[in-house]
Design a protein around this motif. Structure first.
Motif, PDB file in Angstrom:
ATOM      1  N   VAL A 296      21.144  34.402  18.760  1.00 37.42           N
ATOM      2  CA  VAL A 296      20.464  33.938  19.971  1.00 37.42           C
ATOM      3  C   VAL A 296      21.253  34.294  21.234  1.00 37.42           C
ATOM      4  O   VAL A 296      20.681  34.392  22.319  1.00 37.42           O
ATOM      5  CB  VAL A 296      20.167  32.423  19.904  1.00 37.42           C
ATOM      6  CG1 VAL A 296      21.438  31.606  20.067  1.00 37.42           C
ATOM      7  CG2 VAL A 296      19.127  32.016  20.937  1.00 37.42           C
ATOM      8  N   MET A 297      22.544  34.525  21.092  1.00 39.86           N
ATOM      9  CA  MET A 297      23.372  34.870  22.249  1.00 39.86           C
ATOM     10  C   MET A 297      23.140  36.313  22.712  1.00 39.86           C
ATOM     11  O   MET A 297      23.547  36.690  23.794  1.00 39.86           O
ATOM     12  CB  MET A 297      24.855  34.665  21.925  1.00 39.86           C
ATOM     13  CG  MET A 297      25.185  33.252  21.465  1.00 39.86           C
ATOM     14  SD  MET A 297      24.638  31.959  22.595  1.00 39.86           S
ATOM     15  CE  MET A 297      25.781  32.220  23.925  1.00 39.86           C
ATOM     16  N   ASP A 298      22.486  37.117  21.888  1.00 37.15           N
ATOM     17  CA  ASP A 298      22.188  38.509  22.209  1.00 37.15           C
ATOM     18  C   ASP A 298      20.706  38.620  22.562  1.00 37.15           C
ATOM     19  O   ASP A 298      19.849  38.519  21.681  1.00 37.15           O
ATOM     20  CB  ASP A 298      22.530  39.391  21.012  1.00 37.15           C
ATOM     21  CG  ASP A 298      22.288  40.871  21.256  1.00 37.15           C
ATOM     22  OD1 ASP A 298      21.713  41.240  22.310  1.00 37.15           O
ATOM     23  OD2 ASP A 298      22.676  41.671  20.382  1.00 37.15           O
ATOM     24  N   GLN A 299      20.401  38.810  23.824  1.00 34.30           N
ATOM     25  CA  GLN A 299      19.003  38.866  24.260  1.00 34.30           C
ATOM     26  C   GLN A 299      18.228  39.981  23.564  1.00 34.30           C
ATOM     27  O   GLN A 299      17.003  39.904  23.467  1.00 34.30           O
ATOM     28  CB  GLN A 299      18.898  39.005  25.771  1.00 34.30           C
ATOM     29  CG  GLN A 299      19.199  37.709  26.494  1.00 34.30           C
ATOM     30  CD  GLN A 299      18.806  37.748  27.958  1.00 34.30           C
ATOM     31  OE1 GLN A 299      18.562  38.810  28.521  1.00 34.30           O
ATOM     32  NE2 GLN A 299      18.757  36.584  28.577  1.00 34.30           N
ATOM     33  N   ASN A 300      18.906  40.986  23.063  1.00 30.62           N
ATOM     34  CA  ASN A 300      18.228  42.046  22.318  1.00 30.62           C
ATOM     35  C   ASN A 300      17.641  41.525  21.007  1.00 30.62           C
ATOM     36  O   ASN A 300      16.731  42.141  20.451  1.00 30.62           O
ATOM     37  CB  ASN A 300      19.186  43.212  22.031  1.00 30.62           C
ATOM     38  CG  ASN A 300      19.606  43.918  23.300  1.00 30.62           C
ATOM     39  OD1 ASN A 300      18.809  44.114  24.212  1.00 30.62           O
ATOM     40  ND2 ASN A 300      20.869  44.296  23.372  1.00 30.62           N
ATOM     41  N   ASP A 301      18.170  40.414  20.495  1.00 31.47           N
ATOM     42  CA  ASP A 301      17.652  39.797  19.271  1.00 31.47           C
ATOM     43  C   ASP A 301      16.501  38.831  19.534  1.00 31.47           C
ATOM     44  O   ASP A 301      15.825  38.417  18.588  1.00 31.47           O
ATOM     45  CB  ASP A 301      18.765  39.042  18.524  1.00 31.47           C
ATOM     46  CG  ASP A 301      19.685  39.966  17.748  1.00 31.47           C
ATOM     47  OD1 ASP A 301      19.414  41.190  17.681  1.00 31.47           O
ATOM     48  OD2 ASP A 301      20.686  39.467  17.196  1.00 31.47           O
ATOM     49  N   TRP A 302      16.267  38.465  20.781  1.00 26.82           N
ATOM     50  CA  TRP A 302      15.229  37.487  21.072  1.00 26.82           C
ATOM     51  C   TRP A 302      13.849  37.899  20.557  1.00 26.82           C
ATOM     52  O   TRP A 302      13.144  37.067  19.984  1.00 26.82           O
ATOM     53  CB  TRP A 302      15.197  37.154  22.561  1.00 26.82           C
ATOM     54  CG  TRP A 302      16.347  36.326  23.030  1.00 26.82           C
ATOM     55  CD1 TRP A 302      17.500  36.042  22.343  1.00 26.82           C
ATOM     56  CD2 TRP A 302      16.475  35.689  24.290  1.00 26.82           C
ATOM     57  NE1 TRP A 302      18.331  35.268  23.106  1.00 26.82           N
ATOM     58  CE2 TRP A 302      17.739  35.033  24.316  1.00 26.82           C
ATOM     59  CE3 TRP A 302      15.672  35.604  25.409  1.00 26.82           C
ATOM     60  CZ2 TRP A 302      18.178  34.300  25.401  1.00 26.82           C
ATOM     61  CZ3 TRP A 302      16.109  34.878  26.510  1.00 26.82           C
ATOM     62  CH2 TRP A 302      17.353  34.224  26.494  1.00 26.82           C
ATOM     63  N   PRO A 303      13.429  39.171  20.738  1.00 24.94           N
ATOM     64  CA  PRO A 303      12.103  39.534  20.198  1.00 24.94           C
ATOM     65  C   PRO A 303      12.001  39.319  18.684  1.00 24.94           C
ATOM     66  O   PRO A 303      10.979  38.846  18.191  1.00 24.94           O
ATOM     67  CB  PRO A 303      11.958  41.015  20.565  1.00 24.94           C
ATOM     68  CG  PRO A 303      12.829  41.182  21.773  1.00 24.94           C
ATOM     69  CD  PRO A 303      14.006  40.272  21.530  1.00 24.94           C
ATOM     70  N   ALA A 304      13.064  39.638  17.947  1.00 26.07           N
ATOM     71  CA  ALA A 304      13.047  39.440  16.487  1.00 26.07           C
ATOM     72  C   ALA A 304      12.989  37.958  16.150  1.00 26.07           C
ATOM     73  O   ALA A 304      12.274  37.550  15.222  1.00 26.07           O
ATOM     74  CB  ALA A 304      14.278  40.085  15.857  1.00 26.07           C
ATOM     75  N   ILE A 305      13.728  37.138  16.891  1.00 33.78           N
ATOM     76  CA  ILE A 305      13.727  35.689  16.639  1.00 33.78           C
ATOM     77  C   ILE A 305      12.346  35.114  16.949  1.00 33.78           C
ATOM     78  O   ILE A 305      11.789  34.345  16.155  1.00 33.78           O
ATOM     79  CB  ILE A 305      14.823  34.985  17.461  1.00 33.78           C
ATOM     80  CG1 ILE A 305      16.214  35.465  17.011  1.00 33.78           C
ATOM     81  CG2 ILE A 305      14.704  33.472  17.324  1.00 33.78           C
ATOM     82  CD1 ILE A 305      17.355  35.026  17.932  1.00 33.78           C
ATOM     83  N   ILE A 306      11.787  35.495  18.084  1.00 42.34           N
ATOM     84  CA  ILE A 306      10.462  34.993  18.468  1.00 42.34           C
ATOM     85  C   ILE A 306       9.411  35.470  17.465  1.00 42.34           C
ATOM     86  O   ILE A 306       8.545  34.689  17.048  1.00 42.34           O
ATOM     87  CB  ILE A 306      10.116  35.414  19.912  1.00 42.34           C
ATOM     88  CG1 ILE A 306      11.003  34.631  20.898  1.00 42.34           C
ATOM     89  CG2 ILE A 306       8.633  35.188  20.210  1.00 42.34           C
ATOM     90  CD1 ILE A 306      10.924  35.098  22.334  1.00 42.34           C
ATOM     91  N   SER A 307       9.497  36.724  17.046  1.00 38.07           N
ATOM     92  CA  SER A 307       8.546  37.256  16.061  1.00 38.07           C
ATOM     93  C   SER A 307       8.667  36.547  14.715  1.00 38.07           C
ATOM     94  O   SER A 307       7.698  36.485  13.959  1.00 38.07           O
ATOM     95  CB  SER A 307       8.766  38.763  15.863  1.00 38.07           C
ATOM     96  OG  SER A 307       8.451  39.456  17.046  1.00 38.07           O
ATOM     97  N   PHE A 308       9.836  36.038  14.416  1.00 38.68           N
ATOM     98  CA  PHE A 308      10.049  35.259  13.193  1.00 38.68           C
ATOM     99  C   PHE A 308       9.474  33.849  13.347  1.00 38.68           C
ATOM    100  O   PHE A 308       8.752  33.359  12.477  1.00 38.68           O
ATOM    101  CB  PHE A 308      11.547  35.202  12.877  1.00 38.68           C
ATOM    102  CG  PHE A 308      11.910  34.256  11.778  1.00 38.68           C
ATOM    103  CD1 PHE A 308      11.662  34.580  10.452  1.00 38.68           C
ATOM    104  CD2 PHE A 308      12.499  33.036  12.057  1.00 38.68           C
ATOM    105  CE1 PHE A 308      11.998  33.699   9.424  1.00 38.68           C
ATOM    106  CE2 PHE A 308      12.845  32.151  11.042  1.00 38.68           C
ATOM    107  CZ  PHE A 308      12.582  32.486   9.727  1.00 38.68           C
ATOM    108  N   LEU A 309       9.795  33.180  14.461  1.00 43.51           N
ATOM    109  CA  LEU A 309       9.395  31.788  14.655  1.00 43.51           C
ATOM    110  C   LEU A 309       7.903  31.616  14.908  1.00 43.51           C
ATOM    111  O   LEU A 309       7.276  30.693  14.357  1.00 43.51           O
ATOM    112  CB  LEU A 309      10.179  31.174  15.817  1.00 43.51           C
ATOM    113  CG  LEU A 309      11.694  31.057  15.660  1.00 43.51           C
ATOM    114  CD1 LEU A 309      12.319  30.550  16.953  1.00 43.51           C
ATOM    115  CD2 LEU A 309      12.050  30.159  14.486  1.00 43.51           C
TER     116      LEU A 309
END
Length: 152
Positions: A118-131
């Motif tokens: 979550v500290m890497d904004q580049n991972d946010w799309p993957a996290i949101i797409s997961f949640l």
């Protein structure tokens, strides 16, 4: 390394972004939902989403202080396991009476995505797409089975 304040700020920004992204999506009942702080309406049953350094997760947590009642809730969810799996389109992990990060014994049904931060904004799309699809599916599942838990 991030300071405590910086970590808190970034996490807060993530959840604000997630909430804004999800805001137009109505719940299964047709009403607006505060997706990041989903309320089940049943005491001691929570839908929890986490975005951490190393993983993201979404799940159902049963937090009743009486372990026998907690097990009863867990067994009630087992009755609906096929419906839950069909709604989610995948198997989740079922854990009865495990210790959470605060040392409390809880039971949970969850799905974890490892390798995101979550500290890497580049991972946010993957996290949101997961949640996103999973919390929407949980809402649809809950809309159907919630009455089975309201009398506890």
């Amino acid at each position: 390394m991030y300071s405590r304040a910086e970590t808190s700020r970034i996490r807060k920004e993530f959840w604000i972004s997630f909430g804004q992204y999800m805001k137009p999506i109505r719940g299964a009942s047709g009403f607006r939902v505060n997706w990041p702080n989903y309320k089940t309406g049943v005491k001691d049953i929570y839908f929890r989403m986490k975005a951490e350094q190393g993983f993201a997760s979404v799940g159902i947590e049963i937090c009743h202080s009486d372990e026998e009642l907690q097990e009863l809730f867990f067994d009630q969810f087992k009755v609906f396991k096929k419906l839950l799996t069909a709604e989610l389109g995948e198997e989740w992990d079922w854990k009865l009476l495990v210790e959470n990060e605060f040392g409390q014994r809880i039971s949970k049904i969850e799905k974890v995505l490892n390798g995101v931060n979550v500290m890497d904004q580049n991972d946010w799309p993957a996290i949101i797409s997961f949640l996103k699809p999973r919390i929407i599916a949980l809402d649809a599942f809950w809309d159907n089975i919630k009455p089975g838990f309201e009398d506890f």
